[in-house]
Design a protein around this motif. Structure first.
Motif, PDB file in Angstrom:
ATOM      1  N   VAL A   2       0.838  -1.189   0.000  1.00  0.00           N
ATOM      2  CA  VAL A   2       0.000   0.000   0.000  1.00  0.00           C
ATOM      3  C   VAL A   2       0.873   1.239   0.000  1.00  0.00           C
ATOM      4  O   VAL A   2       1.819   1.346   0.784  1.00  0.00           O
ATOM      5  CB  VAL A   2      -0.930   0.002   1.227  1.00  0.00           C
ATOM      6  N   GLN A   3       0.568   2.167  -0.867  1.00  0.00           N
ATOM      7  CA  GLN A   3       1.224   3.467  -0.852  1.00  0.00           C
ATOM      8  C   GLN A   3       0.173   4.537  -0.580  1.00  0.00           C
ATOM      9  O   GLN A   3      -0.988   4.391  -0.951  1.00  0.00           O
ATOM     10  CB  GLN A   3       1.904   3.745  -2.188  1.00  0.00           C
ATOM     11  N   LEU A   4       0.606   5.598   0.069  1.00  0.00           N
ATOM     12  CA  LEU A   4      -0.277   6.728   0.308  1.00  0.00           C
ATOM     13  C   LEU A   4       0.073   7.819  -0.693  1.00  0.00           C
ATOM     14  O   LEU A   4       1.230   8.246  -0.778  1.00  0.00           O
ATOM     15  CB  LEU A   4      -0.127   7.253   1.733  1.00  0.00           C
ATOM     16  N   VAL A   5      -0.920   8.244  -1.448  1.00  0.00           N
ATOM     17  CA  VAL A   5      -0.712   9.242  -2.496  1.00  0.00           C
ATOM     18  C   VAL A   5      -1.181  10.591  -1.977  1.00  0.00           C
ATOM     19  O   VAL A   5      -2.376  10.773  -1.691  1.00  0.00           O
ATOM     20  CB  VAL A   5      -1.474   8.853  -3.771  1.00  0.00           C
ATOM     21  N   GLU A   6      -0.245  11.514  -1.843  1.00  0.00           N
ATOM     22  CA  GLU A   6      -0.533  12.844  -1.304  1.00  0.00           C
ATOM     23  C   GLU A   6      -0.553  13.880  -2.421  1.00  0.00           C
ATOM     24  O   GLU A   6       0.134  13.737  -3.432  1.00  0.00           O
ATOM     25  CB  GLU A   6       0.534  13.245  -0.286  1.00  0.00           C
ATOM     26  N   SER A   7      -1.299  14.942  -2.201  1.00  0.00           N
ATOM     27  CA  SER A   7      -1.304  16.055  -3.138  1.00  0.00           C
ATOM     28  C   SER A   7      -1.735  17.319  -2.414  1.00  0.00           C
ATOM     29  O   SER A   7      -2.307  17.252  -1.316  1.00  0.00           O
ATOM     30  CB  SER A   7      -2.242  15.784  -4.315  1.00  0.00           C
ATOM     31  N   GLY A   8      -1.437  18.470  -3.019  1.00  0.00           N
ATOM     32  CA  GLY A   8      -1.950  19.726  -2.505  1.00  0.00           C
ATOM     33  C   GLY A   8      -0.933  20.664  -1.889  1.00  0.00           C
ATOM     34  O   GLY A   8      -1.283  21.788  -1.519  1.00  0.00           O
ATOM     35  N   GLY A   9       0.304  20.242  -1.760  1.00  0.00           N
ATOM     36  CA  GLY A   9       1.304  21.143  -1.200  1.00  0.00           C
ATOM     37  C   GLY A   9       1.658  22.249  -2.177  1.00  0.00           C
ATOM     38  O   GLY A   9       1.206  22.267  -3.318  1.00  0.00           O
ATOM     39  N   GLY A  10       2.481  23.188  -1.714  1.00  0.00           N
ATOM     40  CA  GLY A  10       2.907  24.257  -2.588  1.00  0.00           C
ATOM     41  C   GLY A  10       3.399  25.474  -1.832  1.00  0.00           C
ATOM     42  O   GLY A  10       3.677  25.402  -0.623  1.00  0.00           O
ATOM     43  N   LEU A  11       3.501  26.578  -2.544  1.00  0.00           N
ATOM     44  CA  LEU A  11       3.976  27.849  -1.987  1.00  0.00           C
ATOM     45  C   LEU A  11       2.798  28.793  -1.851  1.00  0.00           C
ATOM     46  O   LEU A  11       2.004  28.965  -2.791  1.00  0.00           O
ATOM     47  CB  LEU A  11       5.034  28.451  -2.911  1.00  0.00           C
ATOM     48  N   VAL A  12       2.682  29.404  -0.682  1.00  0.00           N
ATOM     49  CA  VAL A  12       1.575  30.322  -0.435  1.00  0.00           C
ATOM     50  C   VAL A  12       2.073  31.446   0.451  1.00  0.00           C
ATOM     51  O   VAL A  12       3.020  31.266   1.238  1.00  0.00           O
ATOM     52  CB  VAL A  12       0.384  29.573   0.222  1.00  0.00           C
ATOM     53  N   GLN A  13       1.451  32.606   0.327  1.00  0.00           N
ATOM     54  CA  GLN A  13       1.808  33.722   1.186  1.00  0.00           C
ATOM     55  C   GLN A  13       1.157  33.569   2.558  1.00  0.00           C
ATOM     56  O   GLN A  13       0.120  32.897   2.700  1.00  0.00           O
ATOM     57  CB  GLN A  13       1.363  35.039   0.559  1.00  0.00           C
ATOM     58  N   ALA A  14       1.754  34.186   3.543  1.00  0.00           N
ATOM     59  CA  ALA A  14       1.180  34.162   4.890  1.00  0.00           C
ATOM     60  C   ALA A  14      -0.257  34.667   4.847  1.00  0.00           C
ATOM     61  O   ALA A  14      -0.563  35.646   4.155  1.00  0.00           O
ATOM     62  CB  ALA A  14       2.018  35.012   5.825  1.00  0.00           C
ATOM     63  N   GLY A  15      -1.111  33.960   5.575  1.00  0.00           N
ATOM     64  CA  GLY A  15      -2.525  34.294   5.581  1.00  0.00           C
ATOM     65  C   GLY A  15      -3.336  33.520   4.566  1.00  0.00           C
ATOM     66  O   GLY A  15      -4.575  33.553   4.598  1.00  0.00           O
ATOM     67  N   ILE A  76     -12.130   6.961   0.737  1.00  0.00           N
ATOM     68  CA  ILE A  76     -11.023   6.600   1.616  1.00  0.00           C
ATOM     69  C   ILE A  76      -9.918   7.631   1.472  1.00  0.00           C
ATOM     70  O   ILE A  76      -8.761   7.340   1.176  1.00  0.00           O
ATOM     71  CB  ILE A  76     -10.477   5.195   1.310  1.00  0.00           C
ATOM     72  N   THR A  77     -10.285   8.877   1.658  1.00  0.00           N
ATOM     73  CA  THR A  77      -9.350   9.987   1.516  1.00  0.00           C
ATOM     74  C   THR A  77      -9.390  10.849   2.773  1.00  0.00           C
ATOM     75  O   THR A  77     -10.463  11.053   3.352  1.00  0.00           O
ATOM     76  CB  THR A  77      -9.729  10.844   0.294  1.00  0.00           C
ATOM     77  N   VAL A  78      -8.232  11.324   3.165  1.00  0.00           N
ATOM     78  CA  VAL A  78      -8.155  12.243   4.288  1.00  0.00           C
ATOM     79  C   VAL A  78      -7.663  13.587   3.764  1.00  0.00           C
ATOM     80  O   VAL A  78      -6.800  13.638   2.880  1.00  0.00           O
ATOM     81  CB  VAL A  78      -7.233  11.708   5.404  1.00  0.00           C
ATOM     82  N   TYR A  79      -8.248  14.652   4.303  1.00  0.00           N
ATOM     83  CA  TYR A  79      -7.922  15.993   3.872  1.00  0.00           C
ATOM     84  C   TYR A  79      -7.399  16.814   5.050  1.00  0.00           C
ATOM     85  O   TYR A  79      -7.754  16.554   6.202  1.00  0.00           O
ATOM     86  CB  TYR A  79      -9.169  16.700   3.315  1.00  0.00           C
ATOM     87  N   LEU A  80      -6.597  17.803   4.736  1.00  0.00           N
ATOM     88  CA  LEU A  80      -6.175  18.773   5.732  1.00  0.00           C
ATOM     89  C   LEU A  80      -6.357  20.157   5.112  1.00  0.00           C
ATOM     90  O   LEU A  80      -5.616  20.542   4.208  1.00  0.00           O
ATOM     91  CB  LEU A  80      -4.723  18.569   6.150  1.00  0.00           C
ATOM     92  N   GLN A  81      -7.372  20.867   5.588  1.00  0.00           N
ATOM     93  CA  GLN A  81      -7.614  22.232   5.144  1.00  0.00           C
ATOM     94  C   GLN A  81      -6.818  23.161   6.047  1.00  0.00           C
ATOM     95  O   GLN A  81      -7.020  23.163   7.260  1.00  0.00           O
ATOM     96  CB  GLN A  81      -9.103  22.572   5.217  1.00  0.00           C
ATOM     97  N   MET A  82      -5.918  23.921   5.449  1.00  0.00           N
ATOM     98  CA  MET A  82      -5.034  24.795   6.219  1.00  0.00           C
ATOM     99  C   MET A  82      -5.345  26.248   5.856  1.00  0.00           C
ATOM    100  O   MET A  82      -5.153  26.651   4.703  1.00  0.00           O
ATOM    101  CB  MET A  82      -3.574  24.463   5.914  1.00  0.00           C
ATOM    102  N   ASN A  83      -5.841  26.983   6.838  1.00  0.00           N
ATOM    103  CA  ASN A  83      -6.166  28.393   6.653  1.00  0.00           C
ATOM    104  C   ASN A  83      -5.258  29.254   7.518  1.00  0.00           C
ATOM    105  O   ASN A  83      -4.625  28.775   8.457  1.00  0.00           O
ATOM    106  CB  ASN A  83      -7.627  28.650   7.015  1.00  0.00           C
ATOM    107  N   SER A  84      -5.219  30.532   7.210  1.00  0.00           N
ATOM    108  CA  SER A  84      -4.412  31.483   7.984  1.00  0.00           C
ATOM    109  C   SER A  84      -2.991  30.969   8.179  1.00  0.00           C
ATOM    110  O   SER A  84      -2.455  30.978   9.296  1.00  0.00           O
ATOM    111  CB  SER A  84      -5.076  31.750   9.346  1.00  0.00           C
ATOM    112  N   LEU A  85      -2.399  30.523   7.111  1.00  0.00           N
ATOM    113  CA  LEU A  85      -1.065  29.922   7.197  1.00  0.00           C
ATOM    114  C   LEU A  85      -0.020  30.935   7.633  1.00  0.00           C
ATOM    115  O   LEU A  85      -0.089  32.129   7.287  1.00  0.00           O
ATOM    116  CB  LEU A  85      -0.684  29.304   5.858  1.00  0.00           C
ATOM    117  N   LYS A  86       0.938  30.442   8.395  1.00  0.00           N
ATOM    118  CA  LYS A  86       2.026  31.259   8.922  1.00  0.00           C
ATOM    119  C   LYS A  86       3.360  30.720   8.410  1.00  0.00           C
ATOM    120  O   LYS A  86       3.460  29.531   8.088  1.00  0.00           O
ATOM    121  CB  LYS A  86       2.022  31.206  10.447  1.00  0.00           C
ATOM    122  N   PRO A  87       4.378  31.541   8.366  1.00  0.00           N
ATOM    123  CA  PRO A  87       5.698  31.045   7.932  1.00  0.00           C
ATOM    124  C   PRO A  87       6.172  29.843   8.755  1.00  0.00           C
ATOM    125  O   PRO A  87       6.841  28.955   8.210  1.00  0.00           O
ATOM    126  CB  PRO A  87       6.603  32.264   8.133  1.00  0.00           C
TER     127      PRO A  87
END
Length: 120
Positions: A2-15, A76-87
């Motif tokens: 079994v492998q876990l396939v991730e997606s959604g990372g990247g570069l974003v500005q603070a906030g 069968i997917t897990v999500y992580l919603q990240m808001n108000s991101l900080k450095p």
């Protein structure tokens, strides 16, 4: 295997916001807990958020009120919603799944990691 396939990372500005997703490449007989961990530069890997099969969630104090973990039991997917991101959220984020096989063995799966970079 079994492998876990991730997606959604990247570069974003603070906030800003990002949404990570993770799904197993093959069916796992029984999933106990799904979660996200992260490892920043020079730091140890730390728990960010977890969610049980019953929907109970747990968050690191540093992300409470900003991040939300959820799961889609159909996909069968897990999500992580990240808001108000900080450095200081900059890190490699890893998906984790703890599952049980049909014969009762507990297996611990990890994704390959996805980079999240928050610029100030």
């Amino acid at each position: 295997q079994v492998q876990l396939v991730e997606s959604g990372g990247g570069l974003v500005q603070a906030g800003g916001s990002l949404r990570l997703s993770c799904a197993p490449s093959r069916r796992i007989f029984s999933i106990n807990v799904m979660g996200w961990y992260r490892q920043g530069p020079g730091n140890q890997r730390e728990m960010v958020a977890t969610i049980t099969s019953g929907g109970s969630t747990n968050y690191a104090d540093s992300v409470k009120g900003r991040f939300t973990i959820s799961r889609d039991n159909t996909k069968i997917t897990v999500y992580l919603q990240m808001n108000s991101l900080k450095p200081e959220d900059t890190a490699v984020y890893y998906c984790n799944v703890v599952g049980t096989t049909a014969w009762g063995r507990t297996d611990d799966y990890w994704g390959q990691g996805t980079q999240v970079t928050v610029s100030s």
